[in-house]
Scaffold this motif. Structure first.
Motif, PDB file in Angstrom:
ATOM      1  N   ARG A 132      32.971  47.628  33.134  1.00 58.49           N
ATOM      2  CA  ARG A 132      33.094  47.871  34.565  1.00 58.49           C
ATOM      3  C   ARG A 132      33.937  46.783  35.214  1.00 58.49           C
ATOM      4  NH1 ARG A 132      27.672  47.534  36.989  1.00 58.49           N
ATOM      5  NH2 ARG A 132      27.343  49.180  35.455  1.00 58.49           N
ATOM      6  N   ASP A 133      33.657  45.539  34.834  1.00 60.36           N
ATOM      7  CA  ASP A 133      34.397  44.411  35.379  1.00 60.36           C
ATOM      8  C   ASP A 133      35.889  44.546  35.084  1.00 60.36           C
ATOM      9  OD1 ASP A 133      33.185  42.308  36.851  1.00 60.36           O
ATOM     10  OD2 ASP A 133      34.204  40.925  35.467  1.00 60.36           O
ATOM     11  N   GLN A 174      37.424  47.327  37.111  1.00 58.08           N
ATOM     12  CA  GLN A 174      37.604  46.898  38.502  1.00 58.08           C
ATOM     13  C   GLN A 174      38.840  46.017  38.640  1.00 58.08           C
ATOM     14  OE1 GLN A 174      33.853  44.969  39.032  1.00 58.08           O
ATOM     15  NE2 GLN A 174      32.823  46.791  39.837  1.00 58.08           N
ATOM     16  N   GLU A 203      30.137  45.328  43.802  1.00 55.77           N
ATOM     17  CA  GLU A 203      31.385  46.066  43.609  1.00 55.77           C
ATOM     18  C   GLU A 203      32.086  46.270  44.953  1.00 55.77           C
ATOM     19  OE1 GLU A 203      32.463  49.399  40.580  1.00 55.77           O
ATOM     20  OE2 GLU A 203      31.375  50.368  42.223  1.00 55.77           O
ATOM     21  N   LEU A 216      35.827  44.874  45.683  1.00 57.79           N
ATOM     22  CA  LEU A 216      36.967  45.783  45.754  1.00 57.79           C
ATOM     23  C   LEU A 216      37.441  46.063  47.178  1.00 57.79           C
ATOM     24  CD1 LEU A 216      36.007  48.492  43.087  1.00 57.79           C
ATOM     25  CD2 LEU A 216      37.338  46.395  42.791  1.00 57.79           C
TER      26      LEU A 216
END
Ligand SMILES: Nc1ncnc2c1ncn2[C@@H]1O[C@H](COP(=O)(O)OP(=O)(O)OP(=O)(O)O)[C@@H](O)[C@H]1O
Ligand SMILES: [Mg+2]
Lengths: 214, 376
Positions: free
Chosen positions: B171-172, B175, B198, B202
């Motif tokens: 996920r990191d 992103q 998150e 973002l």
């Protein structure tokens, strides 16, 4: 065995008629079940009545249906049309639910994604939902195919010639050979149809067996 | 720009999913909708491309009421990414990406070439192009989802928890790549998540929603962390707000001390001499990039990577106070390593100097790119 060799031509003719009487209704029933199943899936209120009515159709004894057909359709008692229409009804009965359930099994995420990309309902049905429902529909189709092959034989009682005629013949003459040949031929036909459906399904679902597209 | 004006959505069963939302998602920026489950994030997002029709209110794109547009055409002009990609299982990867261009009537070869290019752009090998989605990992599928949404180069992207089905490390990565991509593309993005970290990472701006679909606060991430509007927002932001907020405070004026270092391969004698009595000595590679710390007094053979203490994080000079403080706190020598943009050693800072800088008051201006490196 000698009986069979003496009557190969006749058996083959009956075999081909049997195929025709079993397969044409299969195709017609399939085509009719698609929109019905779609409606049942699309409108939750329509699901129970459609599934109940089509389900009840299947409980009408085939002999009764065959006898009723000429009265309803105005056809002659010996007309193939009776058989084809009656069996189409049975196929619809079997497949409507299958189609509805197959469509319901398509992941919601996928349908949402399709909608979000601007794929309209009709196009979405044919390019996304139907292809993904193929495995479920194919399972129902196999049942319907076998069921049709066996129900067609009943029509021999009305004098419509196909493999079932071998049973009535053999029975009338207290003669076993045609009955045995008839059973084997029916089995063979059922197996052939089944294999054909399996093969078509395999071709239509490349993503399920990890084949890379060409 | 996408604007919501007093938008509500009441479902037929009486549920008010969105209760009067008014906000703007500026062109070229990432607006994040964040909030607890059921607060109407997905509903709000789907009203933008009219997958859900608002009960009242107006959603406009660049001033045009979406209610007056053809839904299908509207959707073809808006990229959409959902959890697990929502890929078509029966289409190959490249066919998935080609979907919208083909709908728009592009030539097949052009669509394919564009799709291949996009796959590379989102970090996928084009050798995967002919696979089916179930032959890909979750992270790869998610990348395909992004590529597919970008295929026709739509100015707007809607993303509904696109990264929530993958493990934290992937996920990191996704992103970071997403931010890099957005830096190049400058799309107008509305991004839905229930993960506040998150959202803060973002978002150019973050809209915190409450259950019932009302706006609790709309702010830039640094403002949000520094000044939550009420208890609901403060609770939702969670602990360590002060520390996390430092990620948005740049650290230009830190007292940087020069740090003596040795290269990999230095002998114990050289290391001892360089350390000049200190317990820990920084080691750099041939390019001058810090690789870790050693204790010269315990050294019996030339410095190699196997001896390195790698606990310390590295902060970029001119980066955030959070990165600088973290570097200082995580270093075994308590001296935080700073590097330049090329990753070469600049010097070190001490935690107390960072704290002094923090106490001098917030310089709340987001640094260009905030990352805490994890080596050495
Ligand atoms: N089709 C529907 N009919 C009735 N109620 C619905 C429908 N879709 C959503 N809801 C309700 O509306 C509210 C908002 O739903 P929505 O999916 O927008 O929430 P969300 O913020 O995206 O939640 P999550 O984080 O769980 O995805 C919820 O209470 C949900 O139960
Ligand atoms: Mg949601």
């Amino acid at each position: 065995m000698t009986w069979f060799l003496d009557h190969v031509g006749q058996v083959l003719t009956l075999f081909l008629t049997h195929i025709r009487l079993a397969v044409i209704p299969l195709v017609i029933g399939m085509v009719l079940a698609l929109p019905l199943g779609w409606v049942a899936r699309r409108f939750p209120l329509a699901y129970p009545p459609i599934i109940t009515v089509t389900g009840l159709l299947y409980t009408i004894p085939s002999l009764a249906l065959f006898v009723l057909m000429p009265l309803i359709l105005g056809t002659g008692i010996l007309s193939d049309t009776n058989i084809i229409v009656a069996l189409s009804l049975y196929t619809v009965a079997l497949l409507t639910r299958t189609v509805a359930d197959g469509l319901a099994a398509v992941p919601d995420q996928v349908v949402q994604a399709a909608t979000a990309m601007g794929i309209g309902p009709l196009r979405r049905f044919f390019t996304v939902e139907l292809p993904l429902a193929v495995p479920v529909i194919s399972a129902g189709l196999r049942v319907a195919a076998v069921s049709n092959v066996s129900i067609v034989s009943v029509a021999a009682l009305l004098g419509i010639a196909q493999l079932g005629s071998l049973f009535t013949d053999g029975f009338a003459r207290q003669f076993l050979d045609p009955i045995v040949v008839g059973i084997i031929a029916c089995l063979l036909l059922a197996v052939l149809l089944d294999l054909l459906i399996i093969a078509l399904t395999w071709v239509a679902t490349p993503w399920l067996h990890g084949r890379r597209a060409a | 720009m996408i604007s919501f004006t007093d938008v509500t959505k009441v479902y037929p069963d009486g549920t008010t999913a969105v209760g009067g939302l008014t906000l703007e998602a500026p062109t070229g920026q990432i607006t994040v909708f964040v909030g607890p489950s059921g607060c109407g994030k997905t509903t709000s997002l789907r009203m933008i491309n009219r997958m859900i029709e608002p009960t009242s209110g107006v959603i406009a794109i660049d001033g045009r009421d979406t209610g007056s547009m053809n839904p299908t055409e509207l959707r073809r002009g808006i990229g959409y990414v959902i959890q697990s990609g929502g890929l078509f299982p029966h289409r190959t990867i490249v066919e998935n990406v080609m979907t919208v261009p083909l709908l728009l009537g592009w030539d097949k070869n052009k669509a394919r070439a564009t799709a291949m290019e996009l796959l590379e752009r989102v970090g996928l090998s084009t050798s995967l192009a002919k696979r089916y989605p179930n032959q890909l990992s979750g992270g790869q599928q998610q990348r395909v989802g992004v590529a597919r949404a970008l295929a026709s180069d739509p100015p707007i992207m809607l993303m509904d928890e696109p990264f929530s089905a993958v493990d934290p490390i992937v996920r990191d990565q996704l992103q970071d790549e997403f931010l890099r991509l957005q830096n190049e593309l400058g799309k107008t993005i509305v991004f839905v998540t229930h993960d506040i970290d998150e959202a803060v990472k973002l978002g150019d701006q973050v809209a915190v929603l409450r259950v019932g679909g009302t706006l609790a606060q709309l702010a830039t991430p640094d403002r949000l962390l520094a000044d939550p509007y009420d208890d609901f927002v403060a609770d939702f932001l969670g602990r360590d707000r002060g520390y996390r907020g430092l990620a948005f405070a740049s650290a230009p004026a830190l007292a940087i001390e020069p740090e003596t270092s040795v290269r990999l391969g230095a002998t114990p004698q050289e290391a001892l001499a360089a350390a000049a009595g200190r317990d820990w000595l920084l080691v750099v590679d041939d390019d001058g990039a810090p690789v870790g710390w050693v204790e010269p007094r315990k050294l019996r053979e030339p410095v190699s990577r196997g001896f390195l203490h790698r606990g310390g994080t590295v902060a970029r000079q001119g980066g955030s106070l959070r990165a600088a403080l973290d570097a200082a706190l995580s270093s075994p020598a308590r001296r935080g390593v700073l590097v330049d943009d090329a990753g070469r050693l600049v010097g070190t800072v001490q935690a107390r100097d960072v704290l002094t800088e923090i106490e001098r008051g917030p310089q709340v201006s987001a640094p260009a790119e905030e990352r805490i490196e994890d080596t050495p």
